[in-house]
Enzyme design. Sequence first.
Site, PDB file in Angstrom:
ATOM      1  N   HIS A   1      66.186  38.952  68.188  1.00 10.90           N
ATOM      2  CA  HIS A   1      66.056  39.506  68.571  1.00 10.90           C
ATOM      3  C   HIS A   1      65.935  40.714  69.775  1.00 10.90           C
ATOM      4  O   HIS A   1      66.629  41.502  69.605  1.00 10.90           O
ATOM      5  CB  HIS A   1      63.832  40.842  68.202  1.00 10.90           C
ATOM      6  CG  HIS A   1      63.789  42.420  67.832  1.00 10.90           C
ATOM      7  ND1 HIS A   1      64.932  42.561  67.988  1.00 10.90           N
ATOM      8  CD2 HIS A   1      63.827  42.463  69.068  1.00 10.90           C
ATOM      9  CE1 HIS A   1      64.817  44.473  67.731  1.00 10.90           C
ATOM     10  NE2 HIS A   1      63.926  43.415  68.775  1.00 10.90           N
TER      11      HIS A   1
ATOM     12  N   HIS B   1      72.417  49.072  58.863  1.00 10.71           N
ATOM     13  CA  HIS B   1      71.559  49.319  59.947  1.00 10.71           C
ATOM     14  C   HIS B   1      72.839  48.522  61.876  1.00 10.71           C
ATOM     15  O   HIS B   1      72.228  49.506  62.445  1.00 10.71           O
ATOM     16  CB  HIS B   1      70.538  48.602  60.041  1.00 10.71           C
ATOM     17  CG  HIS B   1      69.377  48.266  61.041  1.00 10.71           C
ATOM     18  ND1 HIS B   1      68.304  49.590  61.871  1.00 10.71           N
ATOM     19  CD2 HIS B   1      69.023  46.887  61.454  1.00 10.71           C
ATOM     20  CE1 HIS B   1      68.159  48.789  62.988  1.00 10.71           C
ATOM     21  NE2 HIS B   1      68.528  47.241  62.860  1.00 10.71           N
ATOM     22  N   PHE B   2      73.083  47.576  60.888  1.00  7.53           N
ATOM     23  CA  PHE B   2      73.212  47.003  62.782  1.00  7.53           C
ATOM     24  C   PHE B   2      74.668  47.264  63.035  1.00  7.53           C
ATOM     25  O   PHE B   2      74.966  47.773  64.240  1.00  7.53           O
ATOM     26  CB  PHE B   2      73.266  45.752  62.562  1.00  7.53           C
ATOM     27  CG  PHE B   2      74.099  45.067  61.774  1.00  7.53           C
ATOM     28  CD1 PHE B   2      75.203  44.432  62.022  1.00  7.53           C
ATOM     29  CD2 PHE B   2      72.925  43.942  61.013  1.00  7.53           C
ATOM     30  CE1 PHE B   2      75.816  44.290  61.260  1.00  7.53           C
ATOM     31  CE2 PHE B   2      73.805  42.981  60.788  1.00  7.53           C
ATOM     32  CZ  PHE B   2      75.558  43.133  60.292  1.00  7.53           C
ATOM     33  N   HIS B   3      75.223  48.706  62.180  1.00 10.02           N
ATOM     34  CA  HIS B   3      76.731  49.277  62.081  1.00 10.02           C
ATOM     35  C   HIS B   3      76.136  50.277  63.195  1.00 10.02           C
ATOM     36  O   HIS B   3      76.764  50.859  63.947  1.00 10.02           O
ATOM     37  CB  HIS B   3      77.448  48.871  61.275  1.00 10.02           C
ATOM     38  CG  HIS B   3      78.352  48.103  60.922  1.00 10.02           C
ATOM     39  ND1 HIS B   3      77.734  47.031  59.707  1.00 10.02           N
ATOM     40  CD2 HIS B   3      79.730  46.796  61.064  1.00 10.02           C
ATOM     41  CE1 HIS B   3      78.409  45.739  60.344  1.00 10.02           C
ATOM     42  NE2 HIS B   3      79.443  46.182  60.733  1.00 10.02           N
TER      43      HIS B   3
ATOM     44  N   ARG C   1      74.073  41.378  50.951  1.00  5.67           N
ATOM     45  CA  ARG C   1      74.649  41.493  52.452  1.00  5.67           C
ATOM     46  C   ARG C   1      76.053  40.047  51.798  1.00  5.67           C
ATOM     47  O   ARG C   1      75.116  39.256  51.230  1.00  5.67           O
ATOM     48  CB  ARG C   1      74.272  42.033  52.920  1.00  5.67           C
ATOM     49  CG  ARG C   1      73.390  39.933  54.000  1.00  5.67           C
ATOM     50  CD  ARG C   1      72.429  41.274  55.321  1.00  5.67           C
ATOM     51  NE  ARG C   1      73.439  40.516  56.550  1.00  5.67           N
ATOM     52  CZ  ARG C   1      72.590  40.295  57.083  1.00  5.67           C
ATOM     53  NH1 ARG C   1      71.298  39.528  57.825  1.00  5.67           N
ATOM     54  NH2 ARG C   1      72.837  40.293  58.486  1.00  5.67           N
ATOM     55  N   ARG C   2      76.250  39.925  52.628  1.00  8.50           N
ATOM     56  CA  ARG C   2      77.820  38.663  52.905  1.00  8.50           C
ATOM     57  C   ARG C   2      78.213  38.190  51.516  1.00  8.50           C
ATOM     58  O   ARG C   2      77.667  36.687  51.598  1.00  8.50           O
ATOM     59  CB  ARG C   2      76.223  37.530  54.560  1.00  8.50           C
ATOM     60  CG  ARG C   2      76.125  38.347  55.620  1.00  8.50           C
ATOM     61  CD  ARG C   2      74.869  37.344  55.488  1.00  8.50           C
ATOM     62  NE  ARG C   2      75.263  37.519  57.235  1.00  8.50           N
ATOM     63  CZ  ARG C   2      74.617  36.239  58.067  1.00  8.50           C
ATOM     64  NH1 ARG C   2      73.585  35.948  57.788  1.00  8.50           N
ATOM     65  NH2 ARG C   2      75.045  36.853  59.757  1.00  8.50           N
TER      66      ARG C   2
ATOM     67  N   TYR D   1      68.679  43.879  72.385  1.00  5.79           N
ATOM     68  CA  TYR D   1      67.944  44.883  73.092  1.00  5.79           C
ATOM     69  C   TYR D   1      68.697  44.235  74.738  1.00  5.79           C
ATOM     70  O   TYR D   1      69.218  45.206  75.462  1.00  5.79           O
ATOM     71  CB  TYR D   1      66.331  44.772  73.550  1.00  5.79           C
ATOM     72  CG  TYR D   1      66.080  45.408  72.579  1.00  5.79           C
ATOM     73  CD1 TYR D   1      66.054  47.009  72.751  1.00  5.79           C
ATOM     74  CD2 TYR D   1      65.195  45.544  71.946  1.00  5.79           C
ATOM     75  CE1 TYR D   1      65.403  47.806  71.951  1.00  5.79           C
ATOM     76  CE2 TYR D   1      64.386  46.017  70.740  1.00  5.79           C
ATOM     77  CZ  TYR D   1      64.802  47.738  70.883  1.00  5.79           C
ATOM     78  OH  TYR D   1      63.757  48.036  69.655  1.00  5.79           O
TER      79      TYR D   1
HETATM   80  C1  HEM Z   1      64.736  50.639  66.379  1.00  3.92           C
HETATM   81  C2  HEM Z   1      64.294  49.634  66.821  1.00  3.92           C
HETATM   82  C3  HEM Z   1      65.278  48.411  66.117  1.00  3.92           C
HETATM   83  C4  HEM Z   1      64.084  48.639  65.236  1.00  3.92           C
HETATM   84  C5  HEM Z   1      62.456  48.420  64.707  1.00  3.92           C
HETATM   85  C6  HEM Z   1      64.723  46.723  64.308  1.00  3.92           C
HETATM   86  C7  HEM Z   1      64.397  46.049  63.365  1.00  3.92           C
HETATM   87  C8  HEM Z   1      64.961  45.794  62.616  1.00  3.92           C
HETATM   88  C9  HEM Z   1      64.831  44.075  61.725  1.00  3.92           C
HETATM   89  C10 HEM Z   1      63.388  44.093  61.224  1.00  3.92           C
HETATM   90  C11 HEM Z   1      66.310  43.898  60.988  1.00  3.92           C
HETATM   91  C12 HEM Z   1      65.289  42.930  59.895  1.00  3.92           C
HETATM   92  C13 HEM Z   1      65.823  42.927  58.546  1.00  3.92           C
HETATM   93  C14 HEM Z   1      66.474  42.319  57.250  1.00  3.92           C
HETATM   94  O1  HEM Z   1      66.982  41.025  57.790  1.00  3.92           O
HETATM   95  O2  HEM Z   1      65.602  41.670  57.351  1.00  3.92           O
HETATM   96  C15 HEM Z   1      66.562  43.718  62.003  1.00  3.92           C
HETATM   97  C16 HEM Z   1      68.008  44.016  61.697  1.00  3.92           C
HETATM   98  C17 HEM Z   1      68.830  43.994  63.189  1.00  3.92           C
HETATM   99  N1  HEM Z   1      68.471  44.453  63.848  1.00  3.92           N
HETATM  100 FE1  HEM Z   1      68.009  46.040  64.436  1.00  3.92          FE
HETATM  101  N2  HEM Z   1      65.878  47.120  64.593  1.00  3.92           N
HETATM  102  C18 HEM Z   1      66.576  48.079  65.982  1.00  3.92           C
HETATM  103  C19 HEM Z   1      67.477  48.417  66.763  1.00  3.92           C
HETATM  104  C20 HEM Z   1      68.508  47.241  66.839  1.00  3.92           C
HETATM  105  C21 HEM Z   1      69.340  47.305  67.592  1.00  3.92           C
HETATM  106  C22 HEM Z   1      69.058  48.424  68.910  1.00  3.92           C
HETATM  107  C23 HEM Z   1      70.140  46.769  67.033  1.00  3.92           C
HETATM  108  C24 HEM Z   1      71.441  46.294  68.043  1.00  3.92           C
HETATM  109  C25 HEM Z   1      71.986  46.983  69.533  1.00  3.92           C
HETATM  110  C26 HEM Z   1      70.218  46.056  66.192  1.00  3.92           C
HETATM  111  C27 HEM Z   1      70.667  45.230  65.735  1.00  3.92           C
HETATM  112  C28 HEM Z   1      70.232  44.067  64.641  1.00  3.92           C
HETATM  113  C29 HEM Z   1      71.407  43.090  63.947  1.00  3.92           C
HETATM  114  C30 HEM Z   1      71.710  42.412  63.854  1.00  3.92           C
HETATM  115  C31 HEM Z   1      70.330  42.686  62.581  1.00  3.92           C
HETATM  116  C32 HEM Z   1      70.707  42.057  61.540  1.00  3.92           C
HETATM  117  C33 HEM Z   1      70.456  40.753  61.931  1.00  3.92           C
HETATM  118  C34 HEM Z   1      70.737  39.425  60.771  1.00  3.92           C
HETATM  119  O3  HEM Z   1      72.249  39.318  60.480  1.00  3.92           O
HETATM  120  O4  HEM Z   1      69.706  39.107  60.154  1.00  3.92           O
HETATM  121  N3  HEM Z   1      68.695  46.896  65.495  1.00  3.92           N
HETATM  122  N4  HEM Z   1      66.741  44.652  63.177  1.00  3.92           N
HETATM  123 CU   LIG Z   2      64.595  42.319  65.657  1.00  2.16          CU
END
Ligand code: HEM
Ligand SMILES: [Cu+2]
Lengths: 43, 545
Positions: free
Chosen positions: B220, B371-373, B435-436, B224
């Site tokens: 996580h 989401h992450f794109h 996904r994937r 950031y």
């Molecule tokens: C606004 C605040 C954010 C929250 C609350 C948040 C929350 C989350 C959560 C809970 C997941 C996991 C979802 C799952 O696999 O079930 C996730 C996945 C992800 N988030 Fe965020 N996110 C936030 C911002 C960001 C930011 C700023 C980035 C990148 C700069 C980011 C990149 C990612 C990535 C790469 C994953 C996927 C990881 C994987 O491959 O499993 N997120 N996010």
């Molecule tokens: Cu996270």
Amino acid sequence: MEKDKKYKAPQGTVALVILYVILIIALWGSAYLTMLARGGTIG
Amino acid sequence: MYASVKKLTGWYLGVGMVALFIGGAMGPLQKLEHVGINVYPALQNVGLNSYYQGLTIHGVLNALVWTTFFIVGFLTFATVNSLERDLTHPKLNWASFYIMVIGLVMAAVPVLLNTATVLFTFYPPLQASPFYYMGLTLVVVGSWVGGWGMFLTYYAWRKENPGVQTPFIALASNITMAMWQIATLGIATEMLWLIIPWSLGWVDGIDPQLARTFFWFTGHPIVYFWLLPAYVSWYGMVPKQVGGKLFSEPLARLVFWLFLLLSIPVGLHHQYLDPSVPAGWKIVHAVLTYSLFIPSLLTAFNIIASMEIGGRARGGTGLLGWIRALPWDNPSFTAQNLAMILFAFGGIGGLTNASYNLNLVIHNTMWIPGHFHLTVGSGVTLTFFGIAYWLVPKLANKPLFSNKVALWQAWTWFAGMLLMSNGLHILGLNFGSPRRTMLGVAPYASSDWQPLLIEAALGGIILGVSGLLFYTNMLGTVFSKKTLTEEIEMPVAEPLDPHPAPAWLDTWRPWVVATVVLILVSYGPLLVNLISNLNLTSPGFNALW
Ligand code: HEM
Ligand SMILES: [Cu+2]
């Protein structure tokens, strides 16, 4: 703190942030309703 | 000025951009597979063996390599220019770069040889060549060393300037690097203790659950680590670029401290479905994740308000008329502003992910790449492009090849990402599409998915074109025969209120102590429990691809 006479609160910003909060509620809410429609976390 | 750091930054950015070029090229191929156009068999003779190998290249080079190289380069540059003081130990910073490059090569070779097709999260018991893990570890170690070079420089500046408040950009850059040092202890432990000995065959088994917990300890905060450098630019530079001032500098400093405090103790929101983690700890992390909402909304307000000051100074009027008055003809601004808009939607999706029960609906579906794109693929990457539009000309001492191409690049990225992320989010939420996965050959793929997959593929292709526009511009700039007539200055935003921020916002100790305590409270008991019940039982699976 002395106030600049010409200073105005950033009203446009307030409007945009309110709009954003409404969007958050609407989009998060629609995901929430989708979950409920599937029986929440019970079914 | 600071010729040595310019050169160093140029190298970091150059390597990062080459990585993104190769990794990015995989993106459109994945989208084509999803609509049934499988190009991978045709690419076997250039060494690309499968969708999954391509996806590993995509994740590793884009999410891990492009980001880390750009960030270490940019933050080093920003620290030096903000403190107006050269690096104290330039050799250390160069060592950082070389270690990262050696690590990159070590990790990239097995990935390209198809002996590390384990995706960028490398979850055990999938097992890659040991070189893959050792290489990624070296990239992290190199980034640490880069951080040390920054801290030593900051420390020297502090000694030379007693009583002076740290300039915002330098403070924010160093907080980001400090957070990274603490955050990466998770992945370092995972690699050195569990994965590397196991991949070398020194031990037979691994504990996948413990490994995942160490991974997300870093996983996580890594998001950031990607985002905060974009915030450095949004807070510290964009207000200047739009002719405004930073609305509240003290609040901006507070936000960075809050991200130091809150980035790490939230990793379990990636493990809501892991059976090894008791629900109570998941709830603790869910609540802490929600507290990240505070610095996020403070940021939205502060940055928009800073731009409003700029728009009004440029003659904009009315409630929202100032938006039109912003410098939309400046690609550096336009790219970053569009990045902010896309990121705002990514944040909403993030809140959904973080909601414990909603996560069950979207976990491991196409919603997540949607989401992450928006976040790392847009909020971060499009911002870095925007930064590159002034920074690369500055480093190369050449004018930007084409403003027009850069503007087209920013807008096409915006359009492509809107289409792609919209399709992906709906696929995940409404249909649970995984996904994937090679959806093109999945027998369960429903025909209802088709329109959305096509929408996403269209978006992906537009993004590919946008990427080409970016690289045209970078190459055109670097190889241009023109030189700059006057030097480009790093944009540095002035605060609206010239009084210095309160001293507690320029003091490290309480924030670092609180960060460590919060980590111990939120992770300590769980880790003690998992480690005392260690199960090194799983063999490696490495003949799956
Ligand atoms: C606004 C605040 C954010 C929250 C609350 C948040 C929350 C989350 C959560 C809970 C997941 C996991 C979802 C799952 O696999 O079930 C996730 C996945 C992800 N988030 Fe965020 N996110 C936030 C911002 C960001 C930011 C700023 C980035 C990148 C700069 C980011 C990149 C990612 C990535 C790469 C994953 C996927 C990881 C994987 O491959 O499993 N997120 N996010
Ligand atoms: Cu996270």
